[in-house]
Motif scaffolding. Sequence first.
Motif, PDB file in Angstrom:
ATOM      1  N   LEU A 101       1.054  -1.155  -0.023  1.00 26.64           N
ATOM      2  CA  LEU A 101      -0.158  -0.030   0.149  1.00 26.64           C
ATOM      3  C   LEU A 101       0.747   1.517   0.380  1.00 26.64           C
ATOM      4  O   LEU A 101       1.182   1.651   1.048  1.00 26.64           O
ATOM      5  CB  LEU A 101      -0.907  -0.017   1.593  1.00 26.64           C
ATOM      6  N   SER A 102       1.220   1.503  -0.803  1.00 25.16           N
ATOM      7  CA  SER A 102       1.902   3.076  -1.560  1.00 25.16           C
ATOM      8  C   SER A 102       1.092   4.483  -0.591  1.00 25.16           C
ATOM      9  O   SER A 102      -0.351   4.656  -0.859  1.00 25.16           O
ATOM     10  CB  SER A 102       2.100   3.156  -2.729  1.00 25.16           C
ATOM     11  N   THR A 103       1.985   5.504  -0.385  1.00 28.23           N
ATOM     12  CA  THR A 103       1.051   6.811  -0.290  1.00 28.23           C
ATOM     13  C   THR A 103       0.943   7.394  -0.945  1.00 28.23           C
ATOM     14  O   THR A 103       1.409   9.024  -1.190  1.00 28.23           O
ATOM     15  CB  THR A 103       1.972   7.174   0.841  1.00 28.23           C
ATOM     16  N   ALA A 104       2.028   7.201  -2.440  1.00 30.85           N
ATOM     17  CA  ALA A 104       2.055   7.930  -3.473  1.00 30.85           C
ATOM     18  C   ALA A 104       1.190   9.332  -4.003  1.00 30.85           C
ATOM     19  O   ALA A 104       1.662  10.538  -4.446  1.00 30.85           O
ATOM     20  CB  ALA A 104       2.190   7.270  -4.394  1.00 30.85           C
ATOM     21  N   ARG A 105      -0.117   8.733  -3.381  1.00 33.94           N
ATOM     22  CA  ARG A 105      -1.033   9.423  -3.816  1.00 33.94           C
ATOM     23  C   ARG A 105      -1.544  10.789  -3.207  1.00 33.94           C
ATOM     24  O   ARG A 105      -2.629  11.340  -2.975  1.00 33.94           O
ATOM     25  CB  ARG A 105      -2.254   8.685  -4.997  1.00 33.94           C
ATOM     26  N   LEU A 106      -0.990  10.440  -1.878  1.00 31.59           N
ATOM     27  CA  LEU A 106      -1.317  10.909  -0.805  1.00 31.59           C
ATOM     28  C   LEU A 106      -0.627  11.684  -0.605  1.00 31.59           C
ATOM     29  O   LEU A 106       0.670  11.554   0.639  1.00 31.59           O
ATOM     30  CB  LEU A 106      -1.613  10.218   0.222  1.00 31.59           C
ATOM     31  N   ARG A 107      -0.777  13.128  -0.851  1.00 28.81           N
ATOM     32  CA  ARG A 107       0.316  13.655  -0.906  1.00 28.81           C
ATOM     33  C   ARG A 107      -0.036  15.846  -1.030  1.00 28.81           C
ATOM     34  O   ARG A 107       1.209  16.894  -1.458  1.00 28.81           O
ATOM     35  CB  ARG A 107       1.088  14.373  -2.155  1.00 28.81           C
ATOM     36  N   GLN A 108      -0.859  15.444  -0.220  1.00 32.57           N
ATOM     37  CA  GLN A 108      -1.661  16.954  -0.225  1.00 32.57           C
ATOM     38  C   GLN A 108      -1.642  17.504   1.402  1.00 32.57           C
ATOM     39  O   GLN A 108      -1.106  17.090   1.860  1.00 32.57           O
ATOM     40  CB  GLN A 108      -3.307  17.135  -0.490  1.00 32.57           C
ATOM     41  N   LEU A 109      -1.102  19.158   1.124  1.00 34.26           N
ATOM     42  CA  LEU A 109      -1.502  19.722   2.460  1.00 34.26           C
ATOM     43  C   LEU A 109      -2.494  19.796   2.807  1.00 34.26           C
ATOM     44  O   LEU A 109      -3.220  21.064   2.030  1.00 34.26           O
ATOM     45  CB  LEU A 109      -0.612  21.357   1.828  1.00 34.26           C
ATOM     46  N   ILE A 110      -2.961  19.850   3.823  1.00 27.81           N
ATOM     47  CA  ILE A 110      -4.506  19.492   3.804  1.00 27.81           C
ATOM     48  C   ILE A 110      -4.881  20.866   4.479  1.00 27.81           C
ATOM     49  O   ILE A 110      -5.903  21.558   4.359  1.00 27.81           O
ATOM     50  CB  ILE A 110      -4.817  18.525   5.097  1.00 27.81           C
ATOM     51  N   GLY A 111      -4.022  21.424   5.224  1.00 28.94           N
ATOM     52  CA  GLY A 111      -3.950  22.765   6.059  1.00 28.94           C
ATOM     53  C   GLY A 111      -3.186  23.312   6.172  1.00 28.94           C
ATOM     54  O   GLY A 111      -2.428  22.645   7.088  1.00 28.94           O
ATOM     55  N   HIS A 112      -2.429  24.636   6.526  1.00 28.68           N
ATOM     56  CA  HIS A 112      -1.838  25.272   7.305  1.00 28.68           C
ATOM     57  C   HIS A 112      -2.175  26.388   7.848  1.00 28.68           C
ATOM     58  O   HIS A 112      -2.880  27.285   7.577  1.00 28.68           O
ATOM     59  CB  HIS A 112      -0.289  25.711   5.719  1.00 28.68           C
ATOM     60  N   GLN A 113      -1.675  26.681   9.302  1.00 29.83           N
ATOM     61  CA  GLN A 113      -2.547  27.540  10.058  1.00 29.83           C
ATOM     62  C   GLN A 113      -0.856  28.363  10.476  1.00 29.83           C
ATOM     63  O   GLN A 113      -0.505  27.539  11.637  1.00 29.83           O
ATOM     64  CB  GLN A 113      -3.051  27.103  11.629  1.00 29.83           C
ATOM     65  N   PRO A 114      -0.451  29.415   9.903  1.00 33.17           N
ATOM     66  CA  PRO A 114       0.781  30.189  10.001  1.00 33.17           C
ATOM     67  C   PRO A 114       0.800  30.663  10.992  1.00 33.17           C
ATOM     68  O   PRO A 114       1.849  30.893  12.394  1.00 33.17           O
ATOM     69  CB  PRO A 114       0.623  31.451   8.618  1.00 33.17           C
ATOM     70  N   GLY A 115      -0.987  31.021  12.004  1.00 35.81           N
ATOM     71  CA  GLY A 115      -0.451  32.030  13.160  1.00 35.81           C
ATOM     72  C   GLY A 115      -0.314  30.738  14.937  1.00 35.81           C
ATOM     73  O   GLY A 115       0.083  31.055  15.647  1.00 35.81           O
ATOM     74  N   ASP A 116      -0.948  29.520  14.466  1.00 33.52           N
ATOM     75  CA  ASP A 116      -1.295  29.006  15.423  1.00 33.52           C
ATOM     76  C   ASP A 116       0.682  28.200  15.058  1.00 33.52           C
ATOM     77  O   ASP A 116       1.382  27.146  15.794  1.00 33.52           O
ATOM     78  CB  ASP A 116      -1.907  27.746  15.358  1.00 33.52           C
TER      79      ASP A 116
END
Length: 399
Positions: free
Chosen positions: A53-68
């Motif tokens: 089971l490869s994670t090759a397609r699971l490569r998204q930045l889901i969320g970025h909270q710069p302040g936190d």
Amino acid sequence: MSDDRTVVALPDDVAAASKLLREGVAERTTVRFSGGGTKSCWGGAVNGVGLELSTARLRQLIGHQPGDMTASVEAGMPLAHLQTLLAEAGQWLALDPPTESSGATVGGLLASGDAGPRRLRYGTMRDLAIGATIVLADGTVVHSGSHVIKNVAGYDLTKLFHGSLGSLGLIAEVIVRLHPRPAASSTVVAEATATEATTAAERVVSSGVEPTAVEWVGPTGTEPGTLLVRLDGSRRGVAAGSDRLVNLLAEQGLSPEGVEADDADEQWQRVTAGQRAEAGSSVLRAGTLPTHLPSVWESLTSLSERHEVHSRGMSSAALGLHTVVLTGPPSAQAAVTTAWREQVTRLGGTVAVRERAAAVDAELDALGEPPSSIGLLRTVKSHLDPDGRCAPGRFRGWY
């Protein structure tokens, strides 16, 4: 690597990964998880599995909270790509593993515990990962932690999976804490023996300078050993700290010098390159008390000469972590590894074989003797993967 009997699956999301694992329960299909493939040979060999089971397609930045200063990332995202995205906000995930340029992924770094010289200041993914989404062997999806850095409620499954090498389940998503990108960086370099490097590391760490990394590259041929001390921070703080480091090392009798940025990059690239395996070589990783560095290298040099094996390596002098590359006949590499492991074990340390040729693997255990906590480890394994479906053989001799 996959063999002809292994089905390779690349799920697009957590639900798809869960479905694939759930479908294999009845047949007790064994499974191996893969990411960037940079540490696929760490631990014992995993062969003949039914599903990769490869994670090759699971490569998204889901969320970025710069302040936190947190981010949620799919496990298959390469670290190098994540750093590029975070740089836009002047932030980074404070890791510099030697496998980054080869495509190491965020999930793989949590699963392996791989980290670079800057772990002295920032730690590893065990310290930087504050949450994760895990898919267990039976397809159950479990969430651990949150974007709240000081969240301490419940069992910390995220830390449990650190270093598990895919033997407990699939790491699908990771929540990480971030740091500001340093405004400046400097490196002080000095020739040093193992004994001098050990003393210098102790003095630097206790001086209040707060180094980011203290690495010692062992001597090779006619070249002496080299001590590198890195500082990151504000321009003013780094400049003052560098001057203090130069004076501190000079008082010890060394001849330190601050190096220009380009030369410093070249020096740190040498540290990284020195940990990579060559064709037919073995890579060993030892952990001891920092004060044992001279004994560790003295015994390694003696054994290498006796068995006519070429050895090179470096130590995180302030942490007691040693990486060694052996080159020579497989039987000689195995003999050096076995004897060196015995000597390091007597010092209270450990030696793991990270990379090796098949002929070397046949003559020794990659992990060595189980730790004193083996009973607990086996209990965790039996609870999370009762049928032993995940990465069978990865912890060969342990569970």
